[in-house]
Enzyme design. Structure first.
Site, PDB file in Angstrom:
ATOM      1  N   ASP A  37       0.914  -1.256  -0.010  1.00  0.00           N
ATOM      2  CA  ASP A  37       0.032  -0.096  -0.041  1.00  0.00           C
ATOM      3  C   ASP A  37       0.850   1.460   0.010  1.00  0.00           C
ATOM      4  O   ASP A  37       2.070   1.192   0.545  1.00  0.00           O
ATOM      5  CB  ASP A  37      -0.937   0.063   1.122  1.00  0.00           C
ATOM      6  CG  ASP A  37      -2.261   0.860   0.976  1.00  0.00           C
ATOM      7  OD1 ASP A  37      -3.197   0.413   0.662  1.00  0.00           O
ATOM      8  OD2 ASP A  37      -2.107   1.979   1.110  1.00  0.00           O
ATOM      9  N   ASP A  75       4.538   2.534  -3.976  1.00  0.00           N
ATOM     10  CA  ASP A  75       3.826   3.097  -4.840  1.00  0.00           C
ATOM     11  C   ASP A  75       3.380   2.196  -6.066  1.00  0.00           C
ATOM     12  O   ASP A  75       4.588   2.077  -6.570  1.00  0.00           O
ATOM     13  CB  ASP A  75       4.670   4.434  -5.204  1.00  0.00           C
ATOM     14  CG  ASP A  75       3.522   5.448  -6.021  1.00  0.00           C
ATOM     15  OD1 ASP A  75       2.504   4.912  -6.629  1.00  0.00           O
ATOM     16  OD2 ASP A  75       3.780   6.819  -5.876  1.00  0.00           O
ATOM     17  N   ASN A 102      -5.279  -4.640  -7.242  1.00  0.00           N
ATOM     18  CA  ASN A 102      -6.421  -3.728  -6.464  1.00  0.00           C
ATOM     19  C   ASN A 102      -6.516  -2.356  -6.147  1.00  0.00           C
ATOM     20  O   ASN A 102      -7.583  -1.691  -6.392  1.00  0.00           O
ATOM     21  CB  ASN A 102      -6.891  -4.586  -5.214  1.00  0.00           C
ATOM     22  CG  ASN A 102      -7.762  -3.827  -4.185  1.00  0.00           C
ATOM     23  OD1 ASN A 102      -9.061  -4.126  -4.308  1.00  0.00           O
ATOM     24  ND2 ASN A 102      -7.286  -3.008  -3.210  1.00  0.00           N
ATOM     25  N   SER A 154     -14.285  -1.979 -12.355  1.00  0.00           N
ATOM     26  CA  SER A 154     -15.455  -1.176 -11.642  1.00  0.00           C
ATOM     27  C   SER A 154     -16.655  -1.447 -12.643  1.00  0.00           C
ATOM     28  O   SER A 154     -16.688  -1.907 -13.719  1.00  0.00           O
ATOM     29  CB  SER A 154     -14.973   0.359 -11.583  1.00  0.00           C
ATOM     30  OG  SER A 154     -16.397   1.151 -11.357  1.00  0.00           O
ATOM     31  N   TYR A 172     -10.875   7.898 -14.399  1.00  0.00           N
ATOM     32  CA  TYR A 172     -11.340   6.790 -13.659  1.00  0.00           C
ATOM     33  C   TYR A 172     -11.945   5.925 -14.410  1.00  0.00           C
ATOM     34  O   TYR A 172     -11.780   4.704 -14.854  1.00  0.00           O
ATOM     35  CB  TYR A 172     -12.345   7.115 -12.593  1.00  0.00           C
ATOM     36  CG  TYR A 172     -12.775   5.934 -11.754  1.00  0.00           C
ATOM     37  CD1 TYR A 172     -11.915   5.589 -10.551  1.00  0.00           C
ATOM     38  CD2 TYR A 172     -13.954   5.223 -12.017  1.00  0.00           C
ATOM     39  CE1 TYR A 172     -12.323   4.470  -9.842  1.00  0.00           C
ATOM     40  CE2 TYR A 172     -14.037   4.192 -10.998  1.00  0.00           C
ATOM     41  CZ  TYR A 172     -13.383   3.753 -10.040  1.00  0.00           C
ATOM     42  OH  TYR A 172     -13.884   2.912  -9.310  1.00  0.00           O
ATOM     43  N   LYS A 176     -10.545   2.162 -15.946  1.00  0.00           N
ATOM     44  CA  LYS A 176     -11.309   0.982 -15.610  1.00  0.00           C
ATOM     45  C   LYS A 176     -11.695   0.232 -16.972  1.00  0.00           C
ATOM     46  O   LYS A 176     -11.832  -1.049 -16.828  1.00  0.00           O
ATOM     47  CB  LYS A 176     -12.439   1.197 -14.854  1.00  0.00           C
ATOM     48  CG  LYS A 176     -12.106   1.843 -13.275  1.00  0.00           C
ATOM     49  CD  LYS A 176     -11.198   0.736 -12.590  1.00  0.00           C
ATOM     50  CE  LYS A 176     -11.012   1.264 -11.044  1.00  0.00           C
ATOM     51  NZ  LYS A 176      -9.988   0.477 -10.477  1.00  0.00           N
ATOM     52  N   VAL A 205     -18.786   0.210  -3.535  1.00  0.00           N
ATOM     53  CA  VAL A 205     -18.204  -0.663  -2.485  1.00  0.00           C
ATOM     54  C   VAL A 205     -18.214  -0.122  -1.062  1.00  0.00           C
ATOM     55  O   VAL A 205     -17.958   1.424  -1.115  1.00  0.00           O
ATOM     56  CB  VAL A 205     -17.066  -1.504  -2.725  1.00  0.00           C
ATOM     57  CG1 VAL A 205     -16.827  -2.497  -1.651  1.00  0.00           C
ATOM     58  CG2 VAL A 205     -17.130  -2.132  -4.176  1.00  0.00           C
TER      59      VAL A 205
END
Length: 272
Positions: A37, A75, A102, A154, A172, A176, A205
């Site tokens: 992360d 990263d 993810n 997504s 975004y 996706k 989510v």
């Protein structure tokens, strides 16, 4: 006996939300975890990102299941950092069998004065970061001639509804959608190596990406946005565990002949 006994899973965005849920669910099935992360904020992202303390909590919860976990702050936009995370994790846990790309961000609520930085940040994390994650780990899967990769797309990777034209939101949706193209080309490339590649497409989510003050204000100011993101099954969102359960199936032997598939877990959103 778990469905994933003896497996090692490489999971990005593991400090909280879906990433933590995936780590716990796969650990419940016997997998050991290499968790990554960023553990820092990105200036264009209007909500706090995961923290070192949250990554440590992921470690605690996986270890409570009597599984091993190696957690690294890195990263996904940095290919060298991803390779280092893989090398250090494999040195302690063994070769990777499962890759869950993810990590992702959402940028929204921009004032329109900067049309470059939000786009670059979203594309960097949500697309290039996925590319880096897979390319860092896939040599181990090829060497073993086995493995499973799941890219987190997504519902917006199958439909463009809900967009407002701002660069972060546009980036975004573009990223996706692009993950489906990556998945399909990788499925063709890696299939002869007995490696499966799929995308998963959640609706909203219940994580900080959508459960934050600014998002609530946007929905209040623009009620049409709620309608544009409405699910067929009357729930406002799904839980991280709902996505994790689907992933646990995909990466196990129960899904051994599933590859090249874009799987919605979206309460019917894509069917609208």
């Amino acid at each position: 006996m778990g469905k994933l006994d003896g497996k090692v899973a490489f999971i990005t965005g593991a400090a909280r939300g879906q990433g933590r849920s995936h780590a716990i669910r796969l650990a419940q099935e016997g997998a050991d975890i290499i968790a990554v992360d960023l553990c820092a904020d990105i200036a264009t992202v209007p909500y706090p990102l995961g923290t070192p303390e949250e990554l440590a909590e992921t470690v605690k919860q996986v270890e409570a299941l009597d599984r091993r976990i190696i957690a690294t702050k890195a990263d996904v936009r940095d290919l060298a950092a991803m390779r280092t995370a893989v090398e250090e994790g494999e040195a302690q846990l063994g070769k990777i069998n499962i890759v869950l790309a993810n990590a992702g961000i959402s940028v929204f609520g921009e004032d329109g004065s900067d049309i470059e930085t939000p786009w670059n940040d979203v594309i960097g994390v949500n697309l290039t970061g996925v590319y880096n994650t897979v390319m860092a780990a896939v040599p181990s899967l090829i060497a073993a001639s086995a493995g499973s990769i799941v890219l987190t797309s997504s519902s917006q990777g199958l439909k463009g509804t809900g967009g407002v034209g701002a660069p972060g939101n546009t980036g975004y949706v573009a990223a996706k959608h692009a993950l489906v193209g990556l998945m399909r080309t990788w499925a063709n490339w890696l299939g002869p190596h007995n490696i499966r590649v799929n995308t998963i497409h959640p609706t909203g989510v219940n994580t900080p990406m959508i459960r934050n003050k600014l998002m609530e204000e946007i929905f209040e100011a623009f009620p049409e946005a709620i309608e544009a993101t409405r699910n067929l099954i009357p729930v406002p969102w799904v839980e991280p565990e709902d996505i994790s359960n689907a992933i646990a199936f995909l990466v196990s032997d129960e899904g051994r002949y599933i590859t090249g598939v874009a799987l919605p877990v979206d309460a019917g959103f894509a069917a609208r």
